[in-house]
Design a protein around this motif. Structure first.
Motif, PDB file in Angstrom:
ATOM      1  N   LYS A  95      10.701 -17.279  -6.863  1.00 44.80           N
ATOM      2  CA  LYS A  95      11.530 -18.119  -5.992  1.00 44.80           C
ATOM      3  C   LYS A  95      12.945 -18.243  -6.541  1.00 44.80           C
ATOM      4  N   LEU A  96      13.045 -18.487  -7.864  1.00 43.09           N
ATOM      5  CA  LEU A  96      14.366 -18.588  -8.487  1.00 43.09           C
ATOM      6  C   LEU A  96      15.131 -17.278  -8.381  1.00 43.09           C
ATOM      7  N   ARG A 148      22.321 -16.582  -3.650  1.00 44.90           N
ATOM      8  CA  ARG A 148      23.604 -17.111  -4.118  1.00 44.90           C
ATOM      9  C   ARG A 148      24.612 -15.989  -4.355  1.00 44.90           C
ATOM     10  N   GLU A 149      24.132 -14.865  -4.901  1.00 46.57           N
ATOM     11  CA  GLU A 149      25.033 -13.733  -5.110  1.00 46.57           C
ATOM     12  C   GLU A 149      25.562 -13.203  -3.776  1.00 46.57           C
ATOM     13  N   MET A 150      24.677 -13.117  -2.760  1.00 47.74           N
ATOM     14  CA  MET A 150      25.110 -12.654  -1.447  1.00 47.74           C
ATOM     15  C   MET A 150      26.139 -13.616  -0.835  1.00 47.74           C
ATOM     16  N   GLU A 182      29.413 -13.119  -2.571  1.00 46.24           N
ATOM     17  CA  GLU A 182      30.099 -11.928  -2.086  1.00 46.24           C
ATOM     18  C   GLU A 182      30.739 -12.183  -0.709  1.00 46.24           C
ATOM     19  N   LYS A 183      29.997 -12.920   0.153  1.00 49.49           N
ATOM     20  CA  LYS A 183      30.552 -13.232   1.474  1.00 49.49           C
ATOM     21  C   LYS A 183      31.784 -14.118   1.339  1.00 49.49           C
ATOM     22  N   LEU A 184      31.695 -15.103   0.407  1.00 46.34           N
ATOM     23  CA  LEU A 184      32.853 -15.982   0.216  1.00 46.34           C
ATOM     24  C   LEU A 184      34.060 -15.216  -0.314  1.00 46.34           C
TER      25      LEU A 184
END
Length: 215
Positions: free
Chosen positions: A119-120, A127-129, A132-134
């Motif tokens: 799950k983590l 969070r990485e995706m 990257e979007k941000l």
């Protein structure tokens, strides 16, 4: 639930251990009683050695009593051994159940830890995706800011051009009005038409000014 079952089995094992000790104490007591009887027998043999013939019956009774006691002791010993063996088997069985429960509990905890890790890991990937979007969105915002800056500069130039054109138009319009007033100053009937024309031009100028401000 597993902890309660383990505690119950542990209490049961302690109870069985206490019973075993009681049986051992009972056997020791019987052994002590047998030793006392044997000592008494020896005392009787010494005391009645000279009267063997007279007390033959009593000796026979004592011998029978001795045999009966020995049989009773042997019977108690066998029962005690059987009970001890049964208790050992029960203790081993309960210990086996406890070990299985502990192993099952450890497996459950390991599965839970593995699930939490997965799950983590998924949350970290999400969070990485998002990051990257941000970053991509921030790059787009920077690009849009640069484009907007260029557009603002273009609009400012266009506004300045419009302002200059308006200024020239106002100057030209003022000159024409003055000339028109001078030409029609001698004509009294034309003053009303002249004023109407000036009013019309002023309205147009005001509308042009509003449009310029909106732009």
């Amino acid at each position: 639930k597993h902890e309660a079952k383990i505690k119950s089995l542990t209490d049961y094992m302690q109870n069985m251990e206490q019973k075993r000790r009681q049986l051992e104490e009972s056997q020791d007591s019987l052994n002590e009683e047998l030793a006392k009887l044997r000592a008494q027998e020896k005392m009787h043999e010494v005391s009645f050695k000279d009267k063997e013939k007279e007390h033959l019956t009593r000796l026979q009774d004592a011998e029978e009593m001795k045999k009966a006691l020995e049989q009773q002791m042997e019977s108690h010993r066998e029962a005690h051994q059987k009970q001890l063996s049964r208790l050992r088997d029960e203790i081993e069985e309960k210990q086996k159940i406890i070990d299985e429960i502990r192993e099952y509990k450890l497996q459950l905890e390991q599965d839970k830890l593995s699930a939490d890790y997965d799950k983590l890991k998924i949350e970290d990937q999400e969070r990485e995706m998002k990051l990257e979007k941000l970053i991509l969105l921030n790059d787009k915002r920077e690009q849009a800011r640069e484009d907007l800056k260029g557009l603002e500069e273009t609009v400012a130039r266009e506004l300045q051009t419009l302002h200059n054109l308006r200024k020239l138009f106002v100057q030209d319009l003022t000159t024409r009005v003055k000339k028109s007033v001078e030409l029609d100053s001698d004509d009294g009937g034309g003053s009303a038409a002249q004023k109407q024309k000036i009013s019309f031009l002023e309205n147009n100028l005001e509308q042009l000014t509003k449009v310029h401000k909106q732009v």
